[in-house]
Design a protein around this motif. Structure first.
Motif: not given
Ligand SMILES: [Zn+2]
Length: 225
Positions: A115, A167, A181, A164, A118-119, A124-127, A162
């Motif tokens: 997480d 993927r 990425e 946003n 990712a940020r 953007s944070p993980l979803k 994420l």
């Protein structure tokens, strides 16, 4: 039993909250959900592990122990239903039983490794973390040796989604993703090596081109490929 889990859990949650940066300014977070199902009584090391998993603010349910024959079992396993990042909650898809110790390492890696990466790298944070599963009564591909999946001690991670909408998949982006990425996937692979006993990715062999295999807990040494 449920009351005992809850008490353990409340202590665990408060302990976890107390180490979060800036947390003293925030209202206490509600304890994550935990349900003790059936007559599960886990004292000792197994109970300690559940407490540690609670400290990671994972949402989970302890599962009954099962011996499934042929070297396959679910002992001290949990069903994970959600994980907490520093700021938000995210889900994990397609996950069956996972041993408590591997689930705890996974919750820590997801939060502090994936997480945060990712940020920091992708903004953007993980979803959601997508997986190909955990428990599977099978051998290591191409061998007659039981896989760590046969004892629910491993998880296959296939993709990260994420907040946003972006993927990032191991198959699609390890080699062909944008530079950010590709960097993200290598950073989470490297951070997994600090927490798990074994981490296998696309560089290991063709069987791992589409996922990261993470297994066991790092007790000072890890096999990381
Ligand atoms: Zn695997």
């Amino acid at each position: 039993m449920f009351r005992r889990f809850s008490a353990l859990f409340l202590v665990a949650s408060l302990t976890a909250c107390s180490v979060l940066p800036g947390d003293s300014k925030q209202a206490p977070r509600a304890p994550a959900r935990q349900q003790a199902s059936g007559p599960i009584d886990r004292g000792g090391a197994a109970g300690q592990c559940l407490s540690e998993l609670g400290q990671m603010q994972a949402d989970f349910t302890p599962l009954p122990d099962r011996y499934l024959g042929k070297g396959c079992s679910n002992l001290n396993t949990v069903k994970l239903s959600g994980l907490h990042g520093d700021l938000e909650t995210f889900s994990v898809t397609n996950l069956g039983p996972v041993t408590c110790s591997t689930a705890t390492a996974f919750a820590g890696w997801a939060r502090y490794g994936a997480d945060r990466a990712a940020r920091q790298i992708l903004g953007s944070p993980l979803k959601r973390i997508e997986t190909f599963g955990s428990y599977n009564c099978r051998n290591v591909a191409g061998s007659n040796r039981r896989s760590a999946h046969a004892t629910a001690d491993a998880i296959d991670i296939s993709a990260f989604v994420l907040a946003n909408g972006q993927r990032i998949s191991v198959l699609g982006d390890w080699s062909k993703g944008s530079s950010a990425e590709r960097r993200f996937l290598r950073v989470v692979h490297e951070s997994a090596c600090k927490r798990f006993a074994t981490v296998l990715g696309p560089e290991y062999n063709a069987a791992h081109l589409d996922h990261l295999h993470i297994e066991g807990t790092n007790e000072g040494k890890s096999y990381c490929r």
